[in-house]
Design an enzyme around this catalytic site. Structure first.
Site, PDB file in Angstrom:
ATOM      1  N   CYS A   1       0.867  -1.179   0.000  1.00 21.05           N
ATOM      2  CA  CYS A   1       0.000   0.000   0.000  1.00 21.05           C
ATOM      3  C   CYS A   1       0.898   1.221   0.000  1.00 21.05           C
ATOM      4  O   CYS A   1       1.588   1.497   0.985  1.00 21.05           O
ATOM      5  CB  CYS A   1      -0.906  -0.001   1.224  1.00 21.05           C
ATOM      6  SG  CYS A   1      -2.006   1.434   1.314  1.00 21.05           S
TER       7      CYS A   1
ATOM      8  N   GLU B   1      -3.784   1.316  -5.948  1.00 22.22           N
ATOM      9  CA  GLU B   1      -2.813   0.303  -6.365  1.00 22.22           C
ATOM     10  C   GLU B   1      -2.627   0.413  -7.871  1.00 22.22           C
ATOM     11  O   GLU B   1      -3.528   0.872  -8.590  1.00 22.22           O
ATOM     12  CB  GLU B   1      -3.281  -1.088  -5.946  1.00 22.22           C
ATOM     13  CG  GLU B   1      -2.215  -2.161  -6.075  1.00 22.22           C
ATOM     14  CD  GLU B   1      -0.940  -1.796  -5.330  1.00 22.22           C
ATOM     15  OE1 GLU B   1      -0.029  -1.234  -5.989  1.00 22.22           O
ATOM     16  OE2 GLU B   1      -0.858  -2.061  -4.118  1.00 22.22           O
TER      17      GLU B   1
END
Length: 251
Positions: free
Chosen positions: A2, A111
């Site tokens: 992340c 992402e």
């Protein structure tokens, strides 16, 4: 992994969701990047039965974990993530996993699905129910040689579930509301007691929305970066990759 996330829920909603009180007002944050301050929740002080005080406390920390024993953080990699599978064993995270587990409130994360070395498709990944999500996290207070202290944090990651794996092989650890208390209890709950909480979240929890390359730049902080766009096929033109420090897979 992340490397960017967002927190656009209102402070009062977070107070209700996380059992907090007195969260300072803040504007929606659409593109939170490493080294920036982030909201972190930890267990509050011990309470007498029936006492009317919050069960958890919130504060700001630097997104980028610095172990307490570090002498010169500039000589270390930027540890924005910690692998949940090995956090209890690694010297950098071992003490925090035992004594300083935390929650990081978020509205979702970003992402990138990579195409080769320099091309990608960005996704805004958010809970389908629209509620804020809690990432499992670790916290550490680092003392500078001059005596000042810096609160720092890292987001725990785990293997991606099958639904998300086509985008990336890692995803943040999600702690559900019914497990907040157990996760944050570092007095009676050792890492082995909460190992069941650091598994990939179930399929269907998140939805992944393709977004434009605007999110690649930290300076872009408007709601526009979360707008849905048409999926790229195999890109024919160069696409900038996120301008963030490299994150070593070791962590």
């Amino acid at each position: 992994m992340c490397g960017r996330f967002a927190l656009i829920h209102k402070p009062e909603g977070l107070e209700d969701e996380f059992g907090l009180a007195g969260v300072e007002p803040f504007p929606p944050r659409y593109n939170i990047a490493p080294t920036q301050p982030i909201l972190v929740c930890m267990a509050g002080p011990a309470r007498e039965p029936g006492a009317n005080i919050p069960s958890r406390q919130a504060f700001l920390a630097r997104w980028g974990f610095i172990p307490g024993w570090a002498k010169d953080p500039s000589q270390m990699p930027l540890m924005i993530n910690a692998r949940s599978e090995t956090a209890s064993e690694k010297a950098s995270f071992r003490n925090a996993m035992r004594h300083r587990r935390a929650l990081i409130p978020a509205s979702g994360f970003y992402e990138w699905k990579r195409f080769g070395k320099r091309q990608s498709q960005a996704y805004w990944v958010r809970p389908r129910d629209g509620r804020p999500v809690a990432f499992g996290a670790l916290m550490e207070t680092w003392s500078e040689p001059g005596g000042s202290e810096i609160d720092t944090a890292a987001i725990l990651t785990t293997d991606a579930n099958p639904e998300f794996a086509s985008i990336h092989d890692r995803m943040p650890v999600v702690i559900k509301p019914e497990n907040y208390e157990r996760w944050l209890d570092c007095v009676t709950q050792e890492p082995r007691d909460v190992a069941d909480l650091v598994q990939p979240v179930e399929e269907g929890f998140f939805e992944a929305i393709p977004v434009s390359d605007l999110v690649n730049k930290v300076a872009n902080t408007s709601p526009e970066i979360q707008q849905r766009v048409a999926l790229k096929d195999i890109p024919d033109e160069f696409v900038d990759t996120p301008d963030e420090p490299a994150q070593m897979k070791l962590f």
